[in-house]
Design a protein around this motif. Structure first.
Motif, mmCIF file in Angstrom:
data_model
loop_
_atom_site.group_PDB
_atom_site.id
_atom_site.type_symbol
_atom_site.label_atom_id
_atom_site.label_comp_id
_atom_site.label_asym_id
_atom_site.label_seq_id
_atom_site.Cartn_x
_atom_site.Cartn_y
_atom_site.Cartn_z
ATOM 1 N N ARG A 162 6.454 21.842 -28.971
ATOM 2 C CA ARG A 162 7.585 22.608 -30.419
ATOM 3 C C ARG A 162 8.572 23.157 -29.482
ATOM 4 N NH1 ARG A 162 6.942 23.085 -36.356
ATOM 5 N NH2 ARG A 162 6.271 20.940 -35.918
ATOM 6 N N SER A 166 12.925 24.381 -28.990
ATOM 7 C CA SER A 166 14.430 24.600 -30.123
ATOM 8 C C SER A 166 15.445 23.710 -28.745
ATOM 9 C CB SER A 166 15.031 25.987 -29.619
ATOM 10 O OG SER A 166 14.235 26.719 -30.711
ATOM 11 N N THR A 167 16.285 23.280 -29.678
ATOM 12 C CA THR A 167 17.370 22.277 -28.949
ATOM 13 C C THR A 167 18.492 23.745 -28.075
ATOM 14 O OG1 THR A 167 17.352 21.231 -30.494
ATOM 15 C CG2 THR A 167 19.593 20.853 -29.295
ATOM 16 N N ASP A 200 16.672 24.060 -24.545
ATOM 17 C CA ASP A 200 15.180 24.260 -23.810
ATOM 18 C C ASP A 200 15.749 23.976 -23.219
ATOM 19 O OD1 ASP A 200 15.117 27.199 -25.137
ATOM 20 O OD2 ASP A 200 13.365 26.441 -26.216
ATOM 21 N N HIS A 217 21.379 16.528 -37.788
ATOM 22 C CA HIS A 217 22.186 17.113 -36.518
ATOM 23 C C HIS A 217 23.351 16.330 -36.021
ATOM 24 C CE1 HIS A 217 20.899 13.065 -34.296
ATOM 25 N NE2 HIS A 217 19.258 13.497 -34.624
ATOM 26 N N ASP A 232 23.974 22.951 -33.589
ATOM 27 C CA ASP A 232 22.836 22.317 -32.944
ATOM 28 C C ASP A 232 22.106 22.971 -32.767
ATOM 29 O OD1 ASP A 232 23.039 20.065 -35.332
ATOM 30 O OD2 ASP A 232 23.891 18.919 -33.651
ATOM 31 N N GLY A 290 20.177 25.407 -30.914
ATOM 32 C CA GLY A 290 18.731 26.247 -31.122
ATOM 33 C C GLY A 290 17.428 26.130 -33.008
ATOM 34 N N LYS A 291 18.141 24.324 -33.035
ATOM 35 C CA LYS A 291 17.514 24.160 -34.155
ATOM 36 C C LYS A 291 15.771 22.855 -32.970
ATOM 37 C CE LYS A 291 21.493 22.461 -37.523
ATOM 38 N NZ LYS A 291 21.371 21.255 -37.558
ATOM 39 N N PRO A 292 14.585 23.393 -34.364
ATOM 40 C CA PRO A 292 13.791 22.970 -33.621
ATOM 41 C C PRO A 292 13.675 21.560 -33.729
ATOM 42 C CG PRO A 292 13.575 23.555 -36.005
ATOM 43 C CD PRO A 292 15.164 23.739 -35.856
#
Length: 266
Positions: free
Chosen positions: A60, A62-63, A65, A91, A164, A166-168
């Protein structure tokens, strides 16, 4: 007799009391971790999380990474890397990509597969795949052929909207290989597999902190486990057929045998 019976009863009671303790000390299948892969990913080559072939690794993040995994590949194998990214709701369009590097951190080209894909706005997930070339046991120094050792997988997003970031997201990775047999065999082998870098493992597992720990995963039968292949069978069969052809050719070209000499007056 009474003393013997009393001793037997005492031993029986002791065995019954020890049985639950032994059962409690046996790890359950869920706790052993044999059926599942790692549940995290590294953030660089140095901290890449090791995953065995045939396992499914999850993470899991963050967008935005960078996610890194590593896996072992031996000579004669053709690895296939598959990744699935479950995207958040609402998104915009996003473009994801997986890259595979060998033990020398040279980027390896994919024979085929969707290495880069764009997920349309609102898509639930995006699937990526990369089929590498067959791993060779030996190669010229100037060549870029895949060699036995550790391989690194990097998963990241290339294009996305600022909203978008930082989104999981949930990522899954699975590596499988096909054995190509004697068709991929070459005359030569490396003295050591390419396994550089430091493995991502807990500090308590390493007693010696003064030296770097090389990647701990390797093929089930050890490195260079594919020294035997059907190439040996074809070579032996070819030699036998060549010898048989030589004998038949000699018999055909020899011609009829000479008549036996009969002495005069016999």
């Amino acid at each position: 007799m009474r003393a013997v019976r009393a001793l037997s009863a005492a031993l029986l009671m002791l065995g019954l009391a020890a049985a639950p303790a032994a059962a409690d000390s046996t790890p359950s299948p869920e706790a052993s971790g044999d059926g599942g892969g790692p549940t995290r990913a590294g953030t660089s080559f140095r901290t890449a999380t090791e995953v065995e072939q045939g396992q499914t690794a999850t993470a899991r993040a963050s967008t935005g990474d960078y996610l890194y995994w590593s896996f072992p590949a031996d000579a004669g194998q053709r690895p296939t890397v598959r990744a699935t990214v479950k995207l958040p709701e609402g998104h915009a369009a996003e473009t994801w990509q997986i890259d595979v590097y060998d033990g020398l951190r040279r980027r390896q080209a994919c024979q085929y597969g969707a290495q880069t894909r764009t997920a349309v706005a609102g898509a639930a997930s995006v699937e990526l795949a990369c089929v590498l070339r067959t791993v060779r046991a030996w190669s010229e120094p100037w060549a870029d052929d895949p060699l036995p050792g550790t391989y690194y997988v990097r998963l990241t997003v290339l294009k996305l909207s600022a909203d978008d970031l930082g989104k999981p997201v949930d990522a899954e990775l699975r590596v499988e290989s096909k054995d190509m047999g004697g068709a991929a065999a070459v005359d030569g082998s490396l003295s050591e597999p390419l396994v550089p870098g430091v493995a991502s493992r807990p500090e308590e597992e390493s007693d010696d902190t003064s030296s770097a720990v090389l990647a701990g995963l390797e093929p089930e039968d050890g490195w260079t486990s594919g020294w035997w292949s059907d190439r040996w069978i074809w070579t032996a069969a070819g030699g036998a057929l060549a010898a048989l052809a030589g004998v038949l050719g000699y018999r055909l070209t020899r011609g009829p045998g000479r008549p036996r000499h009969v002495p005069p007056g016999a």
